[in-house]
Scaffold this motif. Structure first.
Motif, PDB file in Angstrom:
ATOM      1  N   HIS A 195       0.848  -1.199   0.000  1.00  0.00           N
ATOM      2  CA  HIS A 195       0.000   0.000   0.000  1.00  0.00           C
ATOM      3  C   HIS A 195       0.886   1.253   0.000  1.00  0.00           C
ATOM      4  O   HIS A 195       0.620   2.218   0.713  1.00  0.00           O
ATOM      5  CB  HIS A 195      -0.958  -0.007   1.195  1.00  0.00           C
ATOM      6  CG  HIS A 195      -1.823  -1.241   1.223  1.00  0.00           C
ATOM      7  ND1 HIS A 195      -2.804  -1.479   0.281  1.00  0.00           N
ATOM      8  CD2 HIS A 195      -1.823  -2.312   2.056  1.00  0.00           C
ATOM      9  CE1 HIS A 195      -3.380  -2.656   0.547  1.00  0.00           C
ATOM     10  NE2 HIS A 195      -2.813  -3.171   1.608  1.00  0.00           N
ATOM     11  N   THR A 197       3.672   3.605  -2.765  1.00  0.00           N
ATOM     12  CA  THR A 197       4.188   3.880  -4.100  1.00  0.00           C
ATOM     13  C   THR A 197       5.611   4.404  -3.948  1.00  0.00           C
ATOM     14  O   THR A 197       5.897   5.156  -3.020  1.00  0.00           O
ATOM     15  CB  THR A 197       3.316   4.922  -4.825  1.00  0.00           C
ATOM     16  OG1 THR A 197       2.017   4.355  -5.067  1.00  0.00           O
ATOM     17  CG2 THR A 197       3.931   5.337  -6.156  1.00  0.00           C
ATOM     18  N   ASP A 241       0.066   5.765  -1.397  1.00  0.00           N
ATOM     19  CA  ASP A 241      -0.329   6.024  -2.786  1.00  0.00           C
ATOM     20  C   ASP A 241      -0.867   7.439  -2.951  1.00  0.00           C
ATOM     21  O   ASP A 241      -0.565   8.117  -3.938  1.00  0.00           O
ATOM     22  CB  ASP A 241      -1.392   5.008  -3.219  1.00  0.00           C
ATOM     23  CG  ASP A 241      -0.897   3.568  -3.129  1.00  0.00           C
ATOM     24  OD1 ASP A 241       0.321   3.356  -3.256  1.00  0.00           O
ATOM     25  OD2 ASP A 241      -1.729   2.659  -2.938  1.00  0.00           O
ATOM     26  N   ARG A 245       0.718  10.527  -5.322  1.00  0.00           N
ATOM     27  CA  ARG A 245      -0.014  11.262  -6.365  1.00  0.00           C
ATOM     28  C   ARG A 245       0.140  12.766  -6.173  1.00  0.00           C
ATOM     29  O   ARG A 245       0.324  13.523  -7.139  1.00  0.00           O
ATOM     30  CB  ARG A 245      -1.488  10.856  -6.351  1.00  0.00           C
ATOM     31  CG  ARG A 245      -1.759   9.474  -6.923  1.00  0.00           C
ATOM     32  CD  ARG A 245      -3.234   9.237  -7.122  1.00  0.00           C
ATOM     33  NE  ARG A 245      -3.963   9.186  -5.865  1.00  0.00           N
ATOM     34  CZ  ARG A 245      -4.175   8.070  -5.172  1.00  0.00           C
ATOM     35  NH1 ARG A 245      -3.700   6.912  -5.622  1.00  0.00           N
ATOM     36  NH2 ARG A 245      -4.854   8.089  -4.034  1.00  0.00           N
ATOM     37  N   SER A 278       6.904   6.861 -10.925  1.00  0.00           N
ATOM     38  CA  SER A 278       6.243   6.247  -9.768  1.00  0.00           C
ATOM     39  C   SER A 278       5.909   4.794 -10.067  1.00  0.00           C
ATOM     40  O   SER A 278       5.577   4.438 -11.204  1.00  0.00           O
ATOM     41  CB  SER A 278       4.971   7.011  -9.401  1.00  0.00           C
ATOM     42  OG  SER A 278       3.993   6.902 -10.422  1.00  0.00           O
ATOM     43  N   PRO A 280       3.798   1.479  -8.064  1.00  0.00           N
ATOM     44  CA  PRO A 280       3.116   0.878  -6.909  1.00  0.00           C
ATOM     45  C   PRO A 280       3.904  -0.329  -6.423  1.00  0.00           C
ATOM     46  O   PRO A 280       4.470  -1.080  -7.233  1.00  0.00           O
ATOM     47  CB  PRO A 280       1.742   0.475  -7.472  1.00  0.00           C
ATOM     48  CG  PRO A 280       1.950   0.368  -8.947  1.00  0.00           C
ATOM     49  CD  PRO A 280       3.025   1.345  -9.305  1.00  0.00           C
TER      50      PRO A 280
END
Length: 410
Positions: A195, A197, A241, A245, A278, A280
């Motif tokens: 969970h 990035t 995450d 962003r 980036s 995940p």
């Protein structure tokens, strides 16, 4: 390529892992009748043929063990032209007193590891393949279908607008963690999401990094700052995450200010940042790494958290172990695609894979789990642990061996 071509070994994926396996295998089995092919679906880019350093290029941390492997293969002198040594590793927990430092001189090696531009590593491997007789490197060539047979496998290969059948005694899948062929064959992965990035980029500080690799744990997640040639640094910054962003949308100045706040001033003030990428993050492990006539390597076999920098190093050790297992099988008269042969390879790598995967996973989770971080007693215990690690010679030596890519080796 003829309409009915047979190879002893087909490597699907000509990236760093697949190319390294081909070179190692060719050196170990010089017999020209032993046929090796590498199929790479992605066309070569200009920088892979004519290297041009890029501030925005991705880089990899090569462990000391990886240097030893490439040294034995005769590749290291070329690689060494554009690598930056890691002579010190500095591990800390932001806002707390715990700290551990590793120095190459303590272990009588010139460096604990190295950082290399992926484009340079790829170019060196490609040039070596082109100079090595007995490796057919076919690019672009897409394997559209793979069918197991009692003798190995048949493949449907698309190249230059035509489709050809190919057969092989042993297939090595080294085409990445999103292998469509693996999915088509029902090769599943267990996935444990972090969970988080990772933002990966290049940073220029106003002080020289001093060939120090920093691993810093924060309340948002771990980060690594690795030394690059010319005084620049490679950044791997992991966070939620949602935060990733937001930070990808920041201006360069605002991004650097937030990074400075989380990392501190150990290399002075951050002056510039390259393009931000980036990814995940998840721990992905293939539930099957071998079948009769088939081996899964690289990210298709295991994909690790990048902050510890062990993913490629483990994959390379797997490739070398597979090459040596194939060589031993040929000498003893065993079939290179027989399940017993491939299980012997996997048994050989079991300890190395277990130690490296769990070392990376446990360290990241210990310093990243927000539910754990809420306990101040555990924060204190972790920091006491870092201090103890710095002071306890045997424990520190074990940690150093993990960082140097020697943990699973005698």
């Amino acid at each position: 390529m003829e309409s009915s071509t047979h190879y002893d070994v087909v490597i699907i994926g000509g990236g760093m892992v697949g190319a390294s396996l081909a070179l190692s295998l060719r050196q170990s089995v010089p017999n020209p009748d032993f046929r090796i092919a590498v199929f790479e679906a992605v066309p070569l880019r200009p920088e892979q043929l004519d290297f041009q350093p890029s501030y925005d290029g991705r880089s990899s941390a090569l462990s000391w063990g990886t240097r030893e492997i490439y040294d034995a293969m005769g590749i290291w002198p070329s690689l060494a032209e554009r690598v930056e040594p890691i002579r010190h590793i500095h591990v800390s927990d932001r806002g707390h007193f715990g700290m551990t430092r590793l120095n190459a001189t303590d272990y009588e090696v010139p460096a604990l590891g190295y950082v290399v531009d992926n484009q340079w590593l790829g170019k060196v491997l490609l040039e070596q393949i082109q100079k090595t007789e007995g490796i057919e490197f076919l690019c672009p060539a897409e394997v559209r279908h793979l069918q197991p047979t009692p003798e190995g496998a048949t493949l449907e290969v698309s190249r230059e607008g035509q489709t050809y059948p190919v057969s092989a005694t042993l297939i090595v899948l080294a085409d990445g963690g999103r292998s469509s062929l693996a999915r088509d064959m029902g090769l599943e992965q267990s996935v444990s999401h972090y969970h988080q990035t990772a933002i990966i980029t290049s940073i220029t500080p106003d002080q020289h990094h001093g060939q120090v690799a920093y691993e810093r744990f924060t309340d948002e997640g771990p980060m690594a700052l690795l030394p690059l040639p010319g005084g620049q640094c490679a950044l791997v910054w992991t966070m939620s995450d949602e935060l990733a962003r937001e930070r990808l949308e920041l201006t360069d100045d605002d991004f650097l200010n937030e990074l400075q706040d989380r990392f501190g001033y150990r290399v002075g003030r951050f002056r510039s940042v390259g393009q931000r990428f980036s990814y995940p993050l998840a721990l992905k492990l293939a539930t099957e790494q071998v079948r009769p006539g088939l081996v899964v390597l690289g990210n298709a076999a295991h994909s690790l958290h990048p902050v510890a920098g062990q993913g490629f190093n483990l994959a390379l050790r797997d490739a070398i172990a597979l090459s040596e297992t194939i060589t031993s099988a040929l000498k003893s008269g065993a079939g290179i695609g027989e399940l017993a042969t491939l299980q012997a390879y996997l048994a050989r790598q079991k300890q190395d894979q277990f130690q490296t995967i769990h070392f990376s996973d446990y360290v990241v989770k210990l310093f990243s789990d927000q539910s754990l971080l809420s306990g101040k007693w555990l924060q204190g215990a972790r920091n006491v642990g870092l201090v103890a690690l710095d002071l306890c010679g045997p424990l520190k030596g074990w940690f150093a061996r993990q960082a140097m890519g020697l943990g699973g080796r005698p």
